[in-house]
Design an enzyme around this catalytic site. Structure first.
Site, PDB file in Angstrom:
ATOM      1  NE  ARG A  55     -70.015 128.546  34.923  1.00  0.00           N
ATOM      2  CZ  ARG A  55     -71.588 129.572  34.725  1.00  0.00           C
ATOM      3  NH1 ARG A  55     -72.002 130.456  36.393  1.00  0.00           N
ATOM      4  NH2 ARG A  55     -72.443 128.395  34.938  1.00  0.00           N
ATOM      5  CG  PHE A  99     -67.703 131.740  29.355  1.00  0.00           C
ATOM      6  CD1 PHE A  99     -66.029 131.137  29.800  1.00  0.00           C
ATOM      7  CD2 PHE A  99     -68.744 130.030  28.736  1.00  0.00           C
ATOM      8  CE1 PHE A  99     -65.512 130.203  29.186  1.00  0.00           C
ATOM      9  CE2 PHE A  99     -67.827 129.045  28.511  1.00  0.00           C
ATOM     10  CZ  PHE A  99     -66.529 128.834  29.203  1.00  0.00           C
ATOM     11  CE  LYS A 153     -80.053 122.502  15.688  1.00  0.00           C
ATOM     12  NZ  LYS A 153     -80.478 121.541  16.737  1.00  0.00           N
ATOM     13  CE  LYS A 187     -75.159 113.747  10.335  1.00  0.00           C
ATOM     14  NZ  LYS A 187     -74.662 112.700  11.455  1.00  0.00           N
ATOM     15  CG  ASP A 240     -83.686 120.265  17.751  1.00  0.00           C
ATOM     16  OD1 ASP A 240     -82.909 120.791  17.946  1.00  0.00           O
ATOM     17  OD2 ASP A 240     -83.514 119.296  17.817  1.00  0.00           O
ATOM     18  CG  HIS A 245     -79.813 119.504  10.761  1.00  0.00           C
ATOM     19  ND1 HIS A 245     -78.741 119.743  11.391  1.00  0.00           N
ATOM     20  CD2 HIS A 245     -79.559 118.699  12.670  1.00  0.00           C
ATOM     21  CE1 HIS A 245     -78.548 119.608  12.362  1.00  0.00           C
ATOM     22  NE2 HIS A 245     -78.556 118.723  13.199  1.00  0.00           N
ATOM     23  CE  LYS A 350     -78.116 109.600  14.514  1.00  0.00           C
ATOM     24  NZ  LYS A 350     -78.708 110.177  14.781  1.00  0.00           N
TER      25      LYS A 350
HETATM   26  C1  BG6 Z   1     -79.285 118.412  16.797  1.00  0.00           C
HETATM   27  C2  BG6 Z   1     -80.470 118.537  17.649  1.00  0.00           C
HETATM   28  O1  BG6 Z   1     -78.504 119.378  15.689  1.00  0.00           O
HETATM   29  O2  BG6 Z   1     -78.838 117.223  15.765  1.00  0.00           O
HETATM   30  C3  BG6 Z   1     -80.381 116.647  18.090  1.00  0.00           C
HETATM   31  O3  BG6 Z   1     -80.400 119.549  18.524  1.00  0.00           O
HETATM   32  C4  BG6 Z   1     -80.392 115.856  17.137  1.00  0.00           C
HETATM   33  O4  BG6 Z   1     -81.918 116.977  18.497  1.00  0.00           O
HETATM   34  C5  BG6 Z   1     -79.261 115.843  16.756  1.00  0.00           C
HETATM   35  O5  BG6 Z   1     -80.667 114.878  18.202  1.00  0.00           O
HETATM   36  C6  BG6 Z   1     -79.188 114.720  15.545  1.00  0.00           C
HETATM   37  O6  BG6 Z   1     -77.939 114.451  14.844  1.00  0.00           O
HETATM   38  P1  BG6 Z   1     -77.531 113.740  14.763  1.00  0.00           P
HETATM   39  O7  BG6 Z   1     -75.608 113.681  13.457  1.00  0.00           O
HETATM   40  O8  BG6 Z   1     -77.835 112.310  14.849  1.00  0.00           O
HETATM   41  O9  BG6 Z   1     -78.356 113.015  13.249  1.00  0.00           O
END
Ligand code: BG6
Length: 497
Positions: A55, A99, A153, A187, A240, A245, A350
Site C-alpha cells: 500500500r 488489496f 499459515k 528445512k 501457532d 509444524h 532454540k
Molecule cells: C512460525 C511461528 O510459524 O514459526 C512463530 O508463527 C515461530 O511463532 C516460528 O517463532 C518458528 O520458526 P523457526 O523456523 O524459527 O523454528
C-alpha cells in the site's frame, strides 16, 4: 546501471512472481533474501521477474533501493555479490495497491500481458486478506490457467474459518495450483526424514511398535513474542506451532511409505496419520496435555518480562505459550507407542529435535544396574546444528570396567560432514519447488482441515474445563507438570542440550 541475467536456471521454470505484502516482515526477512540466494546459486531463470505489491508509496526504483538495503543488511557479507545483486534488483518492479479494493488489480493483468510465463501470486499478508485478493485477481481477469498461489499459515483459526479461506482461494485457483507453506517442510533436515526413513533399509524394518517404544518431538524457542502479542494472543502455541509444524513433523515420522515421491502419494499418507491421531477426551485431557504460560525469568542471564508484561499485553490473558502432550497414532504400525510433543516460547534454547526411542532387547544379559541404559535412540536435530546421532551401546574401555556398557553416538553433523554445502534456508527450497510446480513440500487442503479438526476438539475441551495455563519461568523447560507427564510413564525428556 542494470545488468541483465543471461543463462541462469531452467528457462522452463521462469515465472512472474507477484509478492503481495512485499514490504512486510516475511517478505523482507525471508522471501527477498531467499530469492537473492537462488539467483546467486544460478537457480533463478533469466526471464523471472518480480513485482512487489503493497500500500505504500514507492516506484520501481525506490523499491529496488529499499530491497538493496534489506539484502545488504540481512545477507551474510561473504554471500553478498555485487553482480548478483545488480542482476537481482533489475528483476524487481513495484505496484502500489489497496488489496481490499478491486480497482487497481487490472494493473496486474496489464503487467502480465504477453508474458509466456506462469504467474505465482505470493500472499505474504494476513489470511484475512486472502479472500479479497483472490476474488479481485479473478474478477480482474489477471489469473491464467497455469498461474499458482502461495499462502502462508495460519490458514484460519479453526476448522470453520480455514474452510472459508480455502473455499475463497479455491474459487480462483484449483488445488493443484495452491501451495500452502509450512516452512518446516522446507528445512533440509525435515526433508531428510523422508530420505532417512525410506532410503535406509535398517530403519525401514524397525519403524513400528515392535521396535520403537516412544517418540519425542521438541520444538523449543528462546524468543518470546517479539512484538507480535496481538496475533499471538488470539492464536496461542497450539494453533501457532502444533497445528502445523509439530503435526507435520509427527506425520513425517509416523506415515507409511508412500508408493513414490509424488506430492499426492506423500500427502495421502500424511492424511492417514492425521485421521488416526487419538483425540483427547475426558480424563486424557487433564492427564496427557499441559498448557503453560511464561512468567518473568531470565534469558542468557538477562531478566526478561513475563508474557502478561510484554508490550501491549492484556494482563488477563489465559493464552498458552507452551504445550506438552502425549498423543498416539491409533493404527497397526503405532498402537501403544506414545508420541510426546512439546513446544514453547522463552525456553532456555532454540532447539528442534526428534528422538526415536527404540525398545530394549527382549533378554538382557549385562549389569542389572545399567538396564535402563540399554536401548538405542535416534536423535534427529533440526536446528540449530542440523544432524543425526544414533545412540548405540558399546563396552566401556578399561581393564577395571568388565562388560560395563557405555552409550555413545554414531554421529552425523551435516555442517562438518558436508562442509562445502551451504544449508539453504527453508524458503529457498520452497520457492524453488513453487517455480518447478512441485507440490510435495506443501500442505494439501485436507491435511490442514484434519489438523484443525483434531486441534479444535482439544481447544473445546480446554474451554469447557476453564483451567488456566500453568506458569513457568522464562528460561526454563516449561511447567513442572510437563515433566511429571512423561515421568509418570517411567520416562524423561531426552536431555543433551
Ligand atoms: C512460525 C511461528 O510459524 O514459526 C512463530 O508463527 C515461530 O511463532 C516460528 O517463532 C518458528 O520458526 P523457526 O523456523 O524459527 O523454528
Amino acid at each position: 546501471m542494470r545488468e541483465r541475467a543471461d543463462t541462469l536456471g531452467d528457462p522452463d521454470h521462469a515465472i512472474d512472481l507477484a509478492i503481495f505484502g512485499a514490504l512486510g516482515d516475511l517478505a523482507q526477512r525471508k522471501l527477498l533474501p531467499a530469492l537473492y540466494q537462488l539467483d546467486r546459486e544460478g537457480l533463478l531463470p533469466a526471464e523471472t521477474r518480480i513485482m512487489g505489491l503493497a500500500r505504500h508509496d514507492h516506484d520501481a526504483s525506490s523499491f529496488q533501493n529499499q530491497v538493496s538495503n534489506t539484502l545488504r543488511a540481512r545477507v551474510k557479507s561473504e554471500e553478498q555479490d555485487e553482480k548478483t545483486l545488480t542482476r537481482f534488483l533489475y528483476r524487481l518492479d513495484y505496484l502500489k495497491l489497496d488489496f481490499t479494493k478491486p480497482e487497481g488489480f487490472t494493473a496486474i493483468r496489464r503487467w502480465r500481458e504477453g508474458s509466456p510465463r506462469p504467474m505465482v501470486v505470493y500472499l505474504s499478508v494476513g489470511a484475512k486478506l486472502y479472500g479479497d485478493i483472490c476474488r479481485h485477481l479473478g474478477e480482474s481477469g489477471s489469473v491464467g490457467e497455469a498461474d499458482r498461489v502461495v499462502v502462508e499459515k495460519p490458514i484460519g483459526f479453526d476448522l470453520d474459518s480455514s474452510e472459508a479461506i480455502n473455499d475463497a482461494i479455491g474459487s480462483v485457483f484449483p488445488e493443484s495450483r495452491i501451495y500452502r507453506i509450512d516452512h518446516y517442510l522446507g528445512k533440509e533436515t525435515v526433508q531428510n526424514l523422508i530420505a532417512l526413513r525410506f532410503a535406509n533399509p535398517l530403519f525401514g524394518t524397525q519403524w513400528n511398535q515392535n521396535h520403537i517404544s516412544h517418540v519425542e518431538i521438541t520444538v523449543a524457542e528462546k524468543v518470546g513474542i517479539e512484538g507480535r502479542w496481538g496475533y499471538f494472543d488470539e492464536a496461542g502455541q497450539l494453533r501457532d506451532m502444533v497445528q502445523n509444524h509439530l503435526l507435520q513433523l509427527l506425520c513425517l515420522i509416523a506415515m507409511d511409505p508412500p508408493s513414490n515421491l509424488d506430492a499426492d502419494a506423500i500427502r495421502d499418507e500424511k492424511v492417514k496419520v492425521l485421521k488416526a491421531l487419538k483425540p483427547f477426551t475426558g480424563e486424557a485431557l487433564g492427564r496427557d496435555v499441559v498448557r503453560g504460560q511464561y512468567i518473568a525469568g531470565t534469558t542468557d542471564g538477562q531478566p526478561v518480562p513475563g508474557y502478561l508484561e510484554e508490550e501491549s499485553a492484556n494482563a488477563q490473558s489465559q493464552t498458552e505459550t507452551f504445550v506438552a502432550m502425549k498423543t498416539e497414532v491409533a493404527n497397526w504400525r503405532w498402537a501403544g507407542v506414545p508420541f510426546y510433543l512439546r513446544t514453547g516460547k522463552r525456553m532456555p534454547e532454540k532447539l528442534s529435535q526428534i528422538v526415536i526411542h527404540f525398545r530394549q532387547q527382549p533378554h538382557y544379559i549385562f549389569d542389572p544396574d545399567q538396564r535402563d541404559l540399554a536401548a538405542n535412540k535416534l536423535i534427529i536435530r533440526l536446528q540449530p546444528e542440523e544432524g543425526m546421532a544414533l545412540q548405540v551401546l558399546t563396552k566401556d574401555s578399561g581393564l577395571d570396567k568388565g562388560m560395563r556398557l557405555r552409550p555413545g553416538p554414531l554421529h552425523l553433523d551435516f555442517n562438518s560432514a558436508f562442509p562445502k554445502s551451504r544449508i539453504p534456508d527453508a524458503y529457498e527450497r520452497l520457492l524453488l519447488e513453487v517455480m518447478k510446480g512441485q507440490q510435495y513440500l506443501f500442505v494439501r487442503r485436507d491435511e490442514v482441515e484434519h489438523a484443525w479438526r483434531w486441534c479444535d476438539r482439544l481447544i473445546d475441551g480446554w474451554q469447557s474445563r476453564e483451567t488456566p495455563p500453568r506458569r513457568y519461568p522464562a528460561g526454563s523447560w516449561g511447567p513442572v507438570a510437563s515433566i511429571a507427564m512423561i515421568t509418570q510413564d517411567g520416562r524423561s525428556w531426552y536431555e543433551d542440550y
